[in-house]
Design a protein around this motif. Sequence first.
Motif, PDB file in Angstrom:
ATOM      1  N   PHE A 231       0.751  -0.862   0.028  1.00  0.00           N
ATOM      2  CA  PHE A 231       0.330   0.082   0.114  1.00  0.00           C
ATOM      3  C   PHE A 231       0.988   1.466  -0.368  1.00  0.00           C
ATOM      4  O   PHE A 231       0.846   2.439  -0.276  1.00  0.00           O
ATOM      5  N   PHE A 232       2.020   1.091   0.759  1.00  0.00           N
ATOM      6  CA  PHE A 232       2.225   2.229   1.014  1.00  0.00           C
ATOM      7  C   PHE A 232       3.173   2.464   0.068  1.00  0.00           C
ATOM      8  O   PHE A 232       4.120   3.869  -0.793  1.00  0.00           O
ATOM      9  N   SER A 233       3.546   1.856  -0.885  1.00  0.00           N
ATOM     10  CA  SER A 233       4.903   2.041  -1.931  1.00  0.00           C
ATOM     11  C   SER A 233       4.299   2.188  -3.131  1.00  0.00           C
ATOM     12  O   SER A 233       4.328   3.188  -3.941  1.00  0.00           O
ATOM     13  N   MET A 234       2.706   1.959  -3.330  1.00  0.00           N
ATOM     14  CA  MET A 234       1.462   1.893  -4.374  1.00  0.00           C
ATOM     15  C   MET A 234       1.311   3.724  -4.170  1.00  0.00           C
ATOM     16  O   MET A 234       1.314   4.056  -5.158  1.00  0.00           O
ATOM     17  N   ARG A 235       1.314   4.146  -3.053  1.00  0.00           N
ATOM     18  CA  ARG A 235       1.185   5.540  -2.922  1.00  0.00           C
ATOM     19  C   ARG A 235       1.821   6.348  -3.568  1.00  0.00           C
ATOM     20  O   ARG A 235       1.434   7.099  -4.695  1.00  0.00           O
ATOM     21  N   ASN A 236       3.273   5.660  -3.656  1.00  0.00           N
ATOM     22  CA  ASN A 236       4.154   6.437  -3.997  1.00  0.00           C
ATOM     23  C   ASN A 236       3.916   6.632  -5.691  1.00  0.00           C
ATOM     24  O   ASN A 236       4.459   7.103  -7.060  1.00  0.00           O
ATOM     25  N   PHE A 237       3.705   5.022  -6.500  1.00  0.00           N
ATOM     26  CA  PHE A 237       3.970   4.256  -7.480  1.00  0.00           C
ATOM     27  C   PHE A 237       3.223   5.511  -8.427  1.00  0.00           C
ATOM     28  O   PHE A 237       2.977   6.208  -9.544  1.00  0.00           O
ATOM     29  N   TRP A 238       1.456   5.925  -7.862  1.00  0.00           N
ATOM     30  CA  TRP A 238       0.797   6.288  -8.708  1.00  0.00           C
ATOM     31  C   TRP A 238       1.087   7.620  -8.957  1.00  0.00           C
ATOM     32  O   TRP A 238       1.025   8.633  -9.516  1.00  0.00           O
ATOM     33  N   ALA A 239       1.665   8.110  -7.877  1.00  0.00           N
ATOM     34  CA  ALA A 239       1.914   9.868  -7.815  1.00  0.00           C
ATOM     35  C   ALA A 239       3.193  10.277  -8.863  1.00  0.00           C
ATOM     36  O   ALA A 239       2.735  11.271  -8.844  1.00  0.00           O
ATOM     37  N   LYS A 240       4.304   9.233  -8.706  1.00  0.00           N
ATOM     38  CA  LYS A 240       5.037   9.656  -9.721  1.00  0.00           C
ATOM     39  C   LYS A 240       4.541   8.828 -10.892  1.00  0.00           C
ATOM     40  O   LYS A 240       5.513  10.127 -11.866  1.00  0.00           O
ATOM     41  N   LEU A 241       4.045   8.444 -11.007  1.00  0.00           N
ATOM     42  CA  LEU A 241       3.722   8.273 -13.121  1.00  0.00           C
ATOM     43  C   LEU A 241       2.594   9.300 -13.279  1.00  0.00           C
ATOM     44  O   LEU A 241       2.731   9.394 -14.098  1.00  0.00           O
ATOM     45  N   PHE A 242       1.699   9.491 -11.851  1.00  0.00           N
ATOM     46  CA  PHE A 242       1.354  10.610 -12.744  1.00  0.00           C
ATOM     47  C   PHE A 242       1.683  12.256 -13.338  1.00  0.00           C
ATOM     48  O   PHE A 242       1.472  13.198 -13.802  1.00  0.00           O
ATOM     49  N   ARG A 326      24.150  -3.158  -3.720  1.00  0.00           N
ATOM     50  CA  ARG A 326      23.449  -1.418  -2.431  1.00  0.00           C
ATOM     51  C   ARG A 326      22.419  -0.910  -2.735  1.00  0.00           C
ATOM     52  O   ARG A 326      22.420   0.299  -2.492  1.00  0.00           O
ATOM     53  N   TYR A 327      21.626  -1.677  -4.084  1.00  0.00           N
ATOM     54  CA  TYR A 327      20.365  -0.304  -3.780  1.00  0.00           C
ATOM     55  C   TYR A 327      19.523  -1.050  -2.762  1.00  0.00           C
ATOM     56  O   TYR A 327      18.841  -1.654  -1.819  1.00  0.00           O
ATOM     57  N   GLU A 328      18.260   0.113  -2.787  1.00  0.00           N
ATOM     58  CA  GLU A 328      18.311   1.042  -1.546  1.00  0.00           C
ATOM     59  C   GLU A 328      16.367   1.081  -1.760  1.00  0.00           C
ATOM     60  O   GLU A 328      16.655   1.832  -2.097  1.00  0.00           O
ATOM     61  N   LYS A 329      16.076   0.396  -0.865  1.00  0.00           N
ATOM     62  CA  LYS A 329      14.340   0.694  -0.960  1.00  0.00           C
ATOM     63  C   LYS A 329      13.670   1.641  -0.605  1.00  0.00           C
ATOM     64  O   LYS A 329      14.583   2.656   0.557  1.00  0.00           O
ATOM     65  N   ASN A 330      13.186   2.405  -1.596  1.00  0.00           N
ATOM     66  CA  ASN A 330      12.438   3.720  -0.958  1.00  0.00           C
ATOM     67  C   ASN A 330      11.654   3.116   0.707  1.00  0.00           C
ATOM     68  O   ASN A 330      11.184   2.107   0.526  1.00  0.00           O
ATOM     69  N   ARG A 331      11.462   4.095   1.395  1.00  0.00           N
ATOM     70  CA  ARG A 331      11.177   3.930   2.775  1.00  0.00           C
ATOM     71  C   ARG A 331       9.606   5.225   2.383  1.00  0.00           C
ATOM     72  O   ARG A 331       9.568   5.906   2.284  1.00  0.00           O
ATOM     73  N   PHE A 332       8.448   4.856   3.084  1.00  0.00           N
ATOM     74  CA  PHE A 332       7.403   5.354   3.291  1.00  0.00           C
ATOM     75  C   PHE A 332       6.878   5.177   5.394  1.00  0.00           C
ATOM     76  O   PHE A 332       7.092   4.694   5.700  1.00  0.00           O
ATOM     77  N   ARG A 333       6.123   6.437   5.144  1.00  0.00           N
ATOM     78  CA  ARG A 333       5.700   7.180   6.660  1.00  0.00           C
ATOM     79  C   ARG A 333       4.071   5.929   6.415  1.00  0.00           C
ATOM     80  O   ARG A 333       3.425   6.269   6.035  1.00  0.00           O
ATOM     81  N   ALA A 334       4.081   5.203   7.340  1.00  0.00           N
ATOM     82  CA  ALA A 334       3.229   4.728   8.068  1.00  0.00           C
ATOM     83  C   ALA A 334       1.878   5.500   8.709  1.00  0.00           C
ATOM     84  O   ALA A 334       1.945   5.439   9.784  1.00  0.00           O
ATOM     85  N   ASP A 335       1.559   6.161   8.015  1.00  0.00           N
ATOM     86  CA  ASP A 335       0.276   7.628   8.784  1.00  0.00           C
ATOM     87  C   ASP A 335      -1.157   6.711   9.181  1.00  0.00           C
ATOM     88  O   ASP A 335      -1.382   5.555   9.039  1.00  0.00           O
ATOM     89  N   PRO A 336      -1.917   6.500  10.727  1.00  0.00           N
ATOM     90  CA  PRO A 336      -1.999   5.950  11.378  1.00  0.00           C
ATOM     91  C   PRO A 336      -4.094   6.307  10.774  1.00  0.00           C
ATOM     92  O   PRO A 336      -4.523   5.097  10.528  1.00  0.00           O
ATOM     93  N   GLU A 337      -4.099   6.087  10.002  1.00  0.00           N
ATOM     94  CA  GLU A 337      -5.499   6.967   8.776  1.00  0.00           C
ATOM     95  C   GLU A 337      -4.991   5.555   8.064  1.00  0.00           C
ATOM     96  O   GLU A 337      -6.252   4.960   7.727  1.00  0.00           O
ATOM     97  N   ALA A 338      -4.334   5.452   7.070  1.00  0.00           N
ATOM     98  CA  ALA A 338      -3.522   4.760   6.311  1.00  0.00           C
ATOM     99  C   ALA A 338      -3.580   3.438   6.823  1.00  0.00           C
ATOM    100  O   ALA A 338      -4.421   2.731   5.864  1.00  0.00           O
TER     101      ALA A 338
END
Length: 361
Positions: A231-242, A326-338
């Motif tokens: 879920f948190f990675s998909m937020r980034n996925f859609w935002a970046k593609l838009f 050495r590839y670093e995965k994206n890290r995302f904030r897990a906000d309580p509502e989400a």
Amino acid sequence: MAHPLSGAGWNVLARVCAEAGAPVPRARLLPIVAAILGRLPFTLLEKVLTATRVPPLAALPPPLVILGHWRSGTTHLVNMLGQGDFAYAPPVSVGMPFEMLTLGRLLKPMLERALPEGRFIDQVAVTPTSPQEDEIAIANMSAISFYHGIYFPAACDKFVNRGLFFDGASEADIAAWAQAFTLFTRKVSWAAGCKPALIKNPVYTARPAMLKALLPGAKFIHIHRDPYAVFFSMRNFWAKLFQALALQPFAHVDIDELVLTVYARMMTAFEEEARGWAAPDFVEVAYGDLDARPLETVERIYEALELPGFAAARPKMAAYLATVARYEKNRFRADPEAVAKVSARWAPWIARWGDARPSAA
């Protein structure tokens, strides 16, 4: 950088623009139209070449298909399997599906120099030989693609639901999509010397039964990942593609709701259609296993599906793993509502595949 629709067929562009829900700025469309017209002689030439030289799907080796929702590890898996003796779609072919065997080969050096260093969504490296999912190619060949919802956000729901679940698609639409899919798969396999096609596209997770019917003898892998991470990675996925690809404003799109709804529909469809699938035609793996023990996990896939060639491919896979160590995965904030929304809406898959509920930052 040229818009992906620069590789579209004229009929596809005309239809999706007519259905786009709002005008597209002329300045954005003109380069796309110019590219279509400029490619036309090669489009016609390749149509003849394909009809006379490229074998039908039944005469080619059965493909290997990777299923899994976006951000579940499908790219890492296809990059590893791509070191084996398979045919796969390189970047040039997905950008120019109608001319990949003609103009695409002529322009290959120039197009490869224009490739971005990494993907829009996560900076995973893109090289001239990186295996690509076929959806951008399909979006250029068919009006049935979720990418049209990204290109034309004014009609996002319509295009996404039609592209993923065939909502509102006619029988003729679905037949045209199937024709585009099989044509592209044939060309990819033939271009690589008639090797088995390695197909990776999260979209097909919503229609495994249809893929099985279109690809007799194909073998399937499903990879899954902790739903919270998805879920948190998909937020980034859609935002970046838009941001990168939209030809219209997209601020109105509720990305959280889009992610929540699509995942639930896709995974429900997958579970219903793939129920009872088993080795040697189907295997399921966890992203956590692939991430922690990549070579052992891929070896298990080869064994379960009775695929030849793991010993020969293993050194190449190990070399690939060294390049991404050495590839670093994206890290995302897990906000309580989400976290609460995901817990409620994706409970069945969290119970099956989830890790511990993330603590909110």
